[in-house]
Design a protein around this motif. Structure first.
Motif, PDB file in Angstrom:
ATOM      1  N   GLN A  77       0.757  -8.544  -0.391  1.00 24.44           N
ATOM      2  CA  GLN A  77       0.403  -8.062   0.727  1.00 24.44           C
ATOM      3  C   GLN A  77      -0.586  -6.590  -0.562  1.00 24.44           C
ATOM      4  O   GLN A  77      -1.205  -6.118  -0.698  1.00 24.44           O
ATOM      5  CB  GLN A  77      -0.452  -8.015   1.681  1.00 24.44           C
ATOM      6  CG  GLN A  77      -0.036  -9.674   2.458  1.00 24.44           C
ATOM      7  CD  GLN A  77      -0.155  -9.195   3.644  1.00 24.44           C
ATOM      8  OE1 GLN A  77       0.228  -8.564   3.898  1.00 24.44           O
ATOM      9  NE2 GLN A  77      -0.407 -10.964   4.293  1.00 24.44           N
ATOM     10  N   ARG A  78       1.417  -5.988  -0.524  1.00 20.37           N
ATOM     11  CA  ARG A  78       1.177  -5.010  -0.654  1.00 20.37           C
ATOM     12  C   ARG A  78       1.191  -4.474  -2.486  1.00 20.37           C
ATOM     13  O   ARG A  78       0.895  -3.654  -3.383  1.00 20.37           O
ATOM     14  CB  ARG A  78       2.411  -3.911  -0.615  1.00 20.37           C
ATOM     15  CG  ARG A  78       2.232  -3.533   1.175  1.00 20.37           C
ATOM     16  CD  ARG A  78       3.677  -2.393   1.418  1.00 20.37           C
ATOM     17  NE  ARG A  78       3.635  -1.606   0.636  1.00 20.37           N
ATOM     18  CZ  ARG A  78       4.889  -0.381   0.920  1.00 20.37           C
ATOM     19  NH1 ARG A  78       5.296  -0.694   1.598  1.00 20.37           N
ATOM     20  NH2 ARG A  78       4.240   0.763   0.553  1.00 20.37           N
ATOM     21  N   THR A  79       1.622  -5.551  -3.540  1.00 20.93           N
ATOM     22  CA  THR A  79       1.556  -5.072  -5.246  1.00 20.93           C
ATOM     23  C   THR A  79       0.347  -4.990  -5.682  1.00 20.93           C
ATOM     24  O   THR A  79      -0.016  -4.155  -6.084  1.00 20.93           O
ATOM     25  CB  THR A  79       2.069  -6.278  -5.283  1.00 20.93           C
ATOM     26  OG1 THR A  79       3.319  -6.706  -4.591  1.00 20.93           O
ATOM     27  CG2 THR A  79       2.377  -6.902  -6.764  1.00 20.93           C
ATOM     28  N   PRO A  80      -0.297  -5.189  -5.281  1.00 15.82           N
ATOM     29  CA  PRO A  80      -2.004  -5.234  -5.635  1.00 15.82           C
ATOM     30  C   PRO A  80      -2.432  -3.856  -5.554  1.00 15.82           C
ATOM     31  O   PRO A  80      -2.695  -3.341  -6.099  1.00 15.82           O
ATOM     32  CB  PRO A  80      -2.847  -6.369  -5.058  1.00 15.82           C
ATOM     33  CG  PRO A  80      -1.851  -7.373  -4.525  1.00 15.82           C
ATOM     34  CD  PRO A  80      -1.006  -6.521  -3.937  1.00 15.82           C
ATOM     35  N   GLY A  81      -2.215  -3.144  -3.993  1.00 14.09           N
ATOM     36  CA  GLY A  81      -2.582  -1.810  -4.203  1.00 14.09           C
ATOM     37  C   GLY A  81      -1.610  -0.995  -5.336  1.00 14.09           C
ATOM     38  O   GLY A  81      -1.939  -0.017  -5.278  1.00 14.09           O
ATOM     39  N   GLU A  82      -0.601  -1.276  -5.395  1.00 14.74           N
ATOM     40  CA  GLU A  82       0.634  -0.448  -5.775  1.00 14.74           C
ATOM     41  C   GLU A  82       0.060  -0.532  -7.031  1.00 14.74           C
ATOM     42  O   GLU A  82       0.290   0.544  -7.805  1.00 14.74           O
ATOM     43  CB  GLU A  82       1.913  -1.092  -5.528  1.00 14.74           C
ATOM     44  CG  GLU A  82       2.459  -0.854  -4.831  1.00 14.74           C
ATOM     45  CD  GLU A  82       3.441   0.934  -4.258  1.00 14.74           C
ATOM     46  OE1 GLU A  82       3.021   1.339  -4.579  1.00 14.74           O
ATOM     47  OE2 GLU A  82       2.644   1.107  -3.170  1.00 14.74           O
ATOM     48  N   TYR A  83       0.383  -1.417  -7.557  1.00 12.94           N
ATOM     49  CA  TYR A  83      -0.930  -1.633  -8.842  1.00 12.94           C
ATOM     50  C   TYR A  83      -2.303  -0.875  -9.626  1.00 12.94           C
ATOM     51  O   TYR A  83      -1.987  -0.753 -10.520  1.00 12.94           O
ATOM     52  CB  TYR A  83      -1.345  -3.471  -9.269  1.00 12.94           C
ATOM     53  CG  TYR A  83      -2.161  -3.759 -10.995  1.00 12.94           C
ATOM     54  CD1 TYR A  83      -0.814  -3.880 -11.606  1.00 12.94           C
ATOM     55  CD2 TYR A  83      -3.123  -3.580 -11.007  1.00 12.94           C
ATOM     56  CE1 TYR A  83      -1.311  -3.217 -12.863  1.00 12.94           C
ATOM     57  CE2 TYR A  83      -3.210  -3.661 -12.382  1.00 12.94           C
ATOM     58  CZ  TYR A  83      -2.672  -3.898 -13.301  1.00 12.94           C
ATOM     59  OH  TYR A  83      -2.644  -4.106 -14.354  1.00 12.94           O
ATOM     60  N   VAL A  84      -3.294  -1.066  -8.575  1.00  9.19           N
ATOM     61  CA  VAL A  84      -4.571  -0.023  -8.764  1.00  9.19           C
ATOM     62  C   VAL A  84      -3.917   1.692  -8.408  1.00  9.19           C
ATOM     63  O   VAL A  84      -3.770   1.689  -9.490  1.00  9.19           O
ATOM     64  CB  VAL A  84      -5.265  -0.458  -7.677  1.00  9.19           C
ATOM     65  CG1 VAL A  84      -6.235   0.620  -7.133  1.00  9.19           C
ATOM     66  CG2 VAL A  84      -6.185  -1.618  -8.067  1.00  9.19           C
ATOM     67  N   THR A  85      -2.880   1.921  -7.730  1.00 11.05           N
ATOM     68  CA  THR A  85      -2.418   3.260  -7.197  1.00 11.05           C
ATOM     69  C   THR A  85      -1.842   3.689  -8.864  1.00 11.05           C
ATOM     70  O   THR A  85      -2.039   4.777  -9.450  1.00 11.05           O
ATOM     71  CB  THR A  85      -0.997   2.872  -6.095  1.00 11.05           C
ATOM     72  OG1 THR A  85      -2.038   2.958  -5.290  1.00 11.05           O
ATOM     73  CG2 THR A  85      -0.909   4.905  -6.413  1.00 11.05           C
ATOM     74  N   HIS A  86      -1.149   2.175  -9.552  1.00  8.91           N
ATOM     75  CA  HIS A  86      -0.576   2.872 -10.736  1.00  8.91           C
ATOM     76  C   HIS A  86      -1.673   4.031 -12.169  1.00  8.91           C
ATOM     77  O   HIS A  86      -0.794   4.608 -12.722  1.00  8.91           O
ATOM     78  CB  HIS A  86       0.458   1.847 -11.024  1.00  8.91           C
ATOM     79  CG  HIS A  86       2.040   2.176 -10.100  1.00  8.91           C
ATOM     80  ND1 HIS A  86       2.662   1.745  -9.126  1.00  8.91           N
ATOM     81  CD2 HIS A  86       3.208   3.261 -10.677  1.00  8.91           C
ATOM     82  CE1 HIS A  86       3.561   2.727  -8.760  1.00  8.91           C
ATOM     83  NE2 HIS A  86       3.914   3.484  -9.383  1.00  8.91           N
ATOM     84  N   ARG A  87      -2.791   2.023 -12.207  1.00 11.22           N
ATOM     85  CA  ARG A  87      -3.136   2.565 -12.677  1.00 11.22           C
ATOM     86  C   ARG A  87      -4.201   3.978 -12.698  1.00 11.22           C
ATOM     87  O   ARG A  87      -4.636   4.200 -14.249  1.00 11.22           O
ATOM     88  CB  ARG A  87      -3.839   1.559 -12.394  1.00 11.22           C
ATOM     89  CG  ARG A  87      -3.839  -0.003 -13.208  1.00 11.22           C
ATOM     90  CD  ARG A  87      -5.031  -0.767 -13.096  1.00 11.22           C
ATOM     91  NE  ARG A  87      -6.350  -0.346 -13.455  1.00 11.22           N
ATOM     92  CZ  ARG A  87      -7.460  -1.384 -12.829  1.00 11.22           C
ATOM     93  NH1 ARG A  87      -7.235  -2.551 -12.926  1.00 11.22           N
ATOM     94  NH2 ARG A  87      -8.887  -0.531 -13.306  1.00 11.22           N
TER      95      ARG A  87
END
Length: 62
Positions: free
Chosen positions: A31-41
Motif C-alpha cells: 500500500q505504501r509503495t505507490p505513494g513513495e513512488y509518487v513522492t520521489h517522482r
C-alpha cells in the motif's frame, strides 16, 4: 477516462494479490509503495524513475 482509471486500479489490484503471496510482503508494504513512488517522482521532477535493481541486471518488465 473512467475506464482507464478502472483498468489501472484492477491491474494493480490483481498484481498485488498475486505478488503478496509470492514475495512474502506485508500488505502495508504494497500500500505504501505507490505513494513513495509518487513522492520521489515529484521530488526529482521526473515522469518516470529508473528501475530499482537488486541482485544483478535481471529486471521484471510489464
Amino acid at each position: 477516462m473512467a475506464r482507464s482509471v478502472n483498468f489501472s486500479w484492477n491491474f494493480v489490484n490483481g498484481l498485488s494479490q498475486c505478488s503478496i503471496k509470492e514475495l512474502g510482503l506485508h500488505s502495508q508494504t504494497l500500500q505504501r509503495t505507490p505513494g513513495e513512488y509518487v513522492t520521489h517522482r515529484k521530488q526529482f521532477k521526473k515522469a518516470r524513475l529508473n528501475w530499482r535493481k537488486s541482485g544483478g541486471a535481471c529486471r521484471f518488465e510489464l
